[in-house]
Design a protein around this motif. Structure first.
Motif, PDB file in Angstrom:
ATOM      1  N   GLU A 368      40.789   9.394 -56.259  1.00  0.00           N
ATOM      2  CA  GLU A 368      42.022   9.875 -55.635  1.00  0.00           C
ATOM      3  C   GLU A 368      42.580   8.849 -54.663  1.00  0.00           C
ATOM      4  O   GLU A 368      43.396   9.169 -53.806  1.00  0.00           O
ATOM      5  N   ALA A 369      42.157   7.616 -54.799  1.00  0.00           N
ATOM      6  CA  ALA A 369      42.588   6.567 -53.881  1.00  0.00           C
ATOM      7  C   ALA A 369      43.631   5.676 -54.536  1.00  0.00           C
ATOM      8  O   ALA A 369      43.646   5.498 -55.762  1.00  0.00           O
ATOM      9  N   ILE A 370      44.509   5.106 -53.701  1.00  0.00           N
ATOM     10  CA  ILE A 370      45.412   4.053 -54.137  1.00  0.00           C
ATOM     11  C   ILE A 370      44.688   2.725 -53.930  1.00  0.00           C
ATOM     12  O   ILE A 370      44.291   2.399 -52.808  1.00  0.00           O
ATOM     13  N   ALA A 371      44.506   1.970 -55.003  1.00  0.00           N
ATOM     14  CA  ALA A 371      43.723   0.734 -54.943  1.00  0.00           C
ATOM     15  C   ALA A 371      44.590  -0.469 -55.260  1.00  0.00           C
ATOM     16  O   ALA A 371      45.401  -0.440 -56.209  1.00  0.00           O
ATOM     17  N   LEU A 372      44.438  -1.528 -54.479  1.00  0.00           N
ATOM     18  CA  LEU A 372      45.158  -2.786 -54.680  1.00  0.00           C
ATOM     19  C   LEU A 372      44.153  -3.839 -55.118  1.00  0.00           C
ATOM     20  O   LEU A 372      43.196  -4.138 -54.401  1.00  0.00           O
ATOM     21  N   ALA A 392      41.682  -0.181 -50.655  1.00  0.00           N
ATOM     22  CA  ALA A 392      41.944   1.182 -51.124  1.00  0.00           C
ATOM     23  C   ALA A 392      42.388   2.067 -49.971  1.00  0.00           C
ATOM     24  O   ALA A 392      41.930   1.915 -48.835  1.00  0.00           O
ATOM     25  N   ILE A 393      43.287   2.970 -50.285  1.00  0.00           N
ATOM     26  CA  ILE A 393      43.724   4.007 -49.349  1.00  0.00           C
ATOM     27  C   ILE A 393      43.140   5.316 -49.851  1.00  0.00           C
ATOM     28  O   ILE A 393      43.556   5.843 -50.890  1.00  0.00           O
ATOM     29  N   GLN A 394      42.138   5.821 -49.148  1.00  0.00           N
ATOM     30  CA  GLN A 394      41.451   7.024 -49.589  1.00  0.00           C
ATOM     31  C   GLN A 394      42.291   8.268 -49.317  1.00  0.00           C
ATOM     32  O   GLN A 394      43.191   8.277 -48.485  1.00  0.00           O
ATOM     33  N   HIS A 395      41.952   9.319 -50.038  1.00  0.00           N
ATOM     34  CA  HIS A 395      42.680  10.583 -49.889  1.00  0.00           C
ATOM     35  C   HIS A 395      41.744  11.648 -49.309  1.00  0.00           C
ATOM     36  O   HIS A 395      40.628  11.829 -49.812  1.00  0.00           O
ATOM     37  N   PRO A 396      42.140  12.368 -48.257  1.00  0.00           N
ATOM     38  CA  PRO A 396      43.378  12.199 -47.487  1.00  0.00           C
ATOM     39  C   PRO A 396      43.049  11.528 -46.143  1.00  0.00           C
ATOM     40  O   PRO A 396      42.362  12.118 -45.314  1.00  0.00           O
ATOM     41  N   ILE A 429      47.184   4.015 -58.959  1.00  0.00           N
ATOM     42  CA  ILE A 429      47.627   5.224 -58.257  1.00  0.00           C
ATOM     43  C   ILE A 429      47.112   6.439 -59.021  1.00  0.00           C
ATOM     44  O   ILE A 429      47.215   6.487 -60.256  1.00  0.00           O
ATOM     45  N   PRO A 430      46.552   7.412 -58.337  1.00  0.00           N
ATOM     46  CA  PRO A 430      46.057   8.613 -59.028  1.00  0.00           C
ATOM     47  C   PRO A 430      47.137   9.248 -59.894  1.00  0.00           C
ATOM     48  O   PRO A 430      48.295   9.376 -59.474  1.00  0.00           O
ATOM     49  N   GLY A 431      46.751   9.614 -61.099  1.00  0.00           N
ATOM     50  CA  GLY A 431      47.703  10.220 -62.009  1.00  0.00           C
ATOM     51  C   GLY A 431      48.245  11.541 -61.498  1.00  0.00           C
ATOM     52  O   GLY A 431      47.549  12.305 -60.837  1.00  0.00           O
ATOM     53  N   PRO A 511      54.295  15.792 -50.123  1.00  0.00           N
ATOM     54  CA  PRO A 511      53.790  14.867 -51.148  1.00  0.00           C
ATOM     55  C   PRO A 511      52.293  14.610 -50.979  1.00  0.00           C
ATOM     56  O   PRO A 511      51.719  14.869 -49.911  1.00  0.00           O
ATOM     57  N   ASP A 512      51.665  14.069 -52.012  1.00  0.00           N
ATOM     58  CA  ASP A 512      50.259  13.692 -51.913  1.00  0.00           C
ATOM     59  C   ASP A 512      50.084  12.460 -51.033  1.00  0.00           C
ATOM     60  O   ASP A 512      49.092  12.334 -50.319  1.00  0.00           O
ATOM     61  N   TYR A 513      51.056  11.545 -51.122  1.00  0.00           N
ATOM     62  CA  TYR A 513      51.015  10.321 -50.321  1.00  0.00           C
ATOM     63  C   TYR A 513      52.363  10.154 -49.623  1.00  0.00           C
ATOM     64  O   TYR A 513      53.409  10.185 -50.279  1.00  0.00           O
ATOM     65  N   LEU A 514      52.315   9.985 -48.324  1.00  0.00           N
ATOM     66  CA  LEU A 514      53.524   9.842 -47.525  1.00  0.00           C
ATOM     67  C   LEU A 514      53.476   8.494 -46.803  1.00  0.00           C
ATOM     68  O   LEU A 514      52.554   8.225 -46.029  1.00  0.00           O
ATOM     69  N   PHE A 515      54.463   7.652 -47.068  1.00  0.00           N
ATOM     70  CA  PHE A 515      54.552   6.331 -46.450  1.00  0.00           C
ATOM     71  C   PHE A 515      55.716   6.330 -45.459  1.00  0.00           C
ATOM     72  O   PHE A 515      56.860   6.604 -45.845  1.00  0.00           O
ATOM     73  N   LEU A 516      55.422   6.019 -44.213  1.00  0.00           N
ATOM     74  CA  LEU A 516      56.435   6.015 -43.160  1.00  0.00           C
ATOM     75  C   LEU A 516      56.655   4.575 -42.688  1.00  0.00           C
ATOM     76  O   LEU A 516      55.764   3.974 -42.072  1.00  0.00           O
ATOM     77  N   ASP A 517      57.816   4.036 -43.003  1.00  0.00           N
ATOM     78  CA  ASP A 517      58.160   2.663 -42.627  1.00  0.00           C
ATOM     79  C   ASP A 517      58.973   2.700 -41.332  1.00  0.00           C
ATOM     80  O   ASP A 517      60.192   2.723 -41.353  1.00  0.00           O
ATOM     81  N   GLU A 518      58.243   2.728 -40.207  1.00  0.00           N
ATOM     82  CA  GLU A 518      58.878   2.868 -38.886  1.00  0.00           C
ATOM     83  C   GLU A 518      59.838   4.066 -38.882  1.00  0.00           C
ATOM     84  O   GLU A 518      60.913   4.018 -38.296  1.00  0.00           O
TER      85      GLU A 518
END
Length: 587
Positions: A368-372, A392-396, A429-431, A511-518
């Protein structure tokens, strides 16, 4: 000739998909009826030409009964002509709006598909002002293509119909010079042909620069209009900086290109009009000059002479189609070139991921992680910007991304979102997981507040009570009762208020993943802290990744990941676990 073939190939590529689309039966049916009516109008013109012979012969013979019969025949022909002309125009306009509707939907779909509109800007594409291409150019293309196409068809059929009549009249009224008949089969036809060829060649020689001039005029007009819109959209900043004088100068400078190009069009159009008007006026008397000797030698009657003048005029007009329609053709070719450029730009941007080494996306296998992996984010010019590997960005979890300004933090987010194709490596990215990006300046479409807050969800998909509750929760209770009010929310609300609405949008979508850019940078620190605690409470299953410069944000994240310089690029590293903030009541 090569340019003409190329233009026609482009026109076919743009026009033909509509007549193979889901609307093909209506489109083809309307086109067939319009063509049939155009042919019927040509047939009526042939009948009127024959009528002229009988009518003027009756006048010359003082035949009252024949005169009255011909008047009634003419009334019938005139009534039919008017009815056909009216409904041909009506059905033509109906076809135009259906064709334009389909073409607009098609271009909007291509332009807005998979961030193509965004990639077109990143690649510095030459397709300026897509708004004009989709509105004005599509409208002009449909209208002018039908006008020119039907006009050309009418000219061909007219030529085929009247050339037979004119050939017969050439035998009946041979070339008569100094009392001698000079027999040249179809001499009136050849006279019309030579007259039209000379006129067309001279018209093209005089008017060919209008193609490029019209293209440039469209570009300059669109550029000027775009900059006016920019001033309107940024009026507050301009007013605060007292930049009215600078904007006036910039706008007048751009308008100067419109004026200068227009003067060039005026000059060239003046020459073209002088020639075409002279050409058309000369065409009125030319056939009578040719048959007058035979008439005065009493070889033909007045009716024959008038029919010859009418038939010659029809043949000459058909052969001179490109002379009379040259300005329209020049404008049409400019429109075709602009739409061709737009299509090529859309195709280039859409196919960018297949033509260049790009960032690959794969579903996370059993994670469930986003991996680069081996990720290298680049600028459009190929210069490396950000690198990340085995990250990796683990969830949650809550991750704070920091680093110097300009180090590529926002670009990294764009790459994870899938809209930044420049680079190499893989992002897993997790399906079936949902991602949401909240930028520093959120976007709100013009319309009802409720629809703006839940964007991009459709109207009615989220209950109004939930929207009101979210607005109250983020500290915007005064807006909770204004869900149906329409406004330009990006202009009427402060940036801090817009950021609160952005958080409300995230709460509603969860959402499952929330990205906040400032995404909270315009709020004071207590308000920012309140919103982060709110997201922690309301979105416990959401992974939150933030970009920020305030040290106070560390308390609301479990990891702090810093972009550190490494030569000309920045590497995702420097991981630490900050202290957690004490929980407090969310109001």
């Amino acid at each position: 000739m090569k340019n003409i073939r190329a233009t026609l190939a482009i026109v076919w590529r743009i026009a033909s998909p509509y007549f193979r689309s889901e609307d093909k039966w209506a489109g083809c049916g309307l086109l067939a009826v319009v063509i049939a009516m155009e042919l019927a109008l040509v047939a009526i013109n042939v009948l009127v030409n024959q009528w002229q012979n009988r009518f003027y012969s009756a006048l010359q013979a003082y035949d009252l009964d024949q005169f009255v019969r011909e008047i009634w025949i003419f009334l019938g022909l005139a009534f039919t002509f008017v009815a056909l002309a009216v409904y041909k125009l009506y059905l033509n306009q109906w076809l135009q709006i259906r064709w334009r509707q389909w073409l607009t939907r098609h271009y909007l779909g291509e332009w807005l598909d998979s961030a193509t509109h965004y990639r077109m800007q990143l690649t510095g594409d030459a397709a300026d002002n897509p708004d004009q291409r989709i509105t004005e150019d599509v409208k002009n293309f449909v209208e002018q293509t039908l006008t020119i196409g039907l006009g050309l068809l009418s000219s061909i059929v007219t030529l085929a119909s009247f050339i037979v009549i004119l050939w017969g009249l050439s035998d009946k009224a041979p070339l008569h010079i100094s009392g001698t008949d000079i027999v040249i089969p179809g001499f009136l036809v050849w006279s019309a042909l030579v007259y039209a060829i000379l006129g067309t060649a001279l018209t093209h020689w005089i008017g060919v620069p209008l193609v490029n001039l019209n293209f440039e005029q469209q570009r300059f007009e669109a550029d000027f209009r775009f900059n006016l819109v920019r001033v309107r959209e940024n009026s507050e900043q301009i007013a605060l900086l007292r930049g009215e004088g600078a904007e006036r100068g910039r706008l007048l400078h751009r308008f100067g290109f419109v004026i200068a190009n227009w003067y060039a069009i005026m000059s060239r159009t003046k020459r073209l009009t002088a020639f075409t008007a002279s050409y058309q006026q000369a065409a009125v008397v030319f056939p009578y000059v040719m048959v007058a000797p035979a008439f005065f030698a009493k070889r033909i009657q007045l009716g024959d002479m008038m029919q010859t003048g009418s038939a010659f005029g029809s043949v000459q007009e058909a052969l001179s189609f490109f002379v009379t329609a040259y300005r329209t053709l020049a404008e049409w070719r400019a429109v075709v070139a602009r739409l061709d450029g737009f299509e090529m730009s859309v195709s280039s941007a859409a196919n960018l991921p297949t033509h260049e080494p790009t960032i690959g996306f794969t579903p996370s296998a059993g994670s469930e992680a986003i991996a680069l992996e081996q990720l290298l984010v680049k600028l459009p010019n190929g210069k490396p910007l950000v690198a990340a590997n085995a990250f990796a960005i683990q969830h949650p979890e809550r991750v704070l991304v920091t680093g110097p300004s300009g180090s590529g933090k926002s670009t990294l987010f764009r790459a994870i979102a899938g809209i930044w194709p420049f680079g190499t490596g893989k992002i897993a990215i997790p399906g079936k997981s949902s991602l949401m990006m909240l930028p520093q300046r959120p976007y709100f479409p013009i319309g009802p507040l409720g629809d703006a807050v839940i964007y991009p969800a459709e109207h009615g998909t989220i209950a109004p009570d939930k929207i009101r509750e979210a607005l109250r929760t983020v500290g915007m209770p005064r807006l909770a009762e204004q869900l149906d009010e329409e406004a330009h929310w990006n202009r009427t609300l402060s940036l801090g208020e817009q950021q609160r609405l952005g958080v409300a949008r995230a709460l509603l979508h969860a959402p499952d993943y929330l990205f906040l850019d400032e995404a909270t940078a315009s709020l004071d620190e207590p308000s920012e802290a309140l919103l982060y605690r709110l997201m922690e409470e309301k979105l416990p299953s959401t992974t939150i990744v933030s970009i920020g410069h305030r040290s106070t944000l560390e308390a609301f994240h479990t990891r702090n990941v810093r972009l550190v310089p490494d030569g000309d690029i920045h590497v995702l590293g420097g991981i630490s676990a900050p202290a957690r903030a004490e929980p407090s009541e969310v109001r």
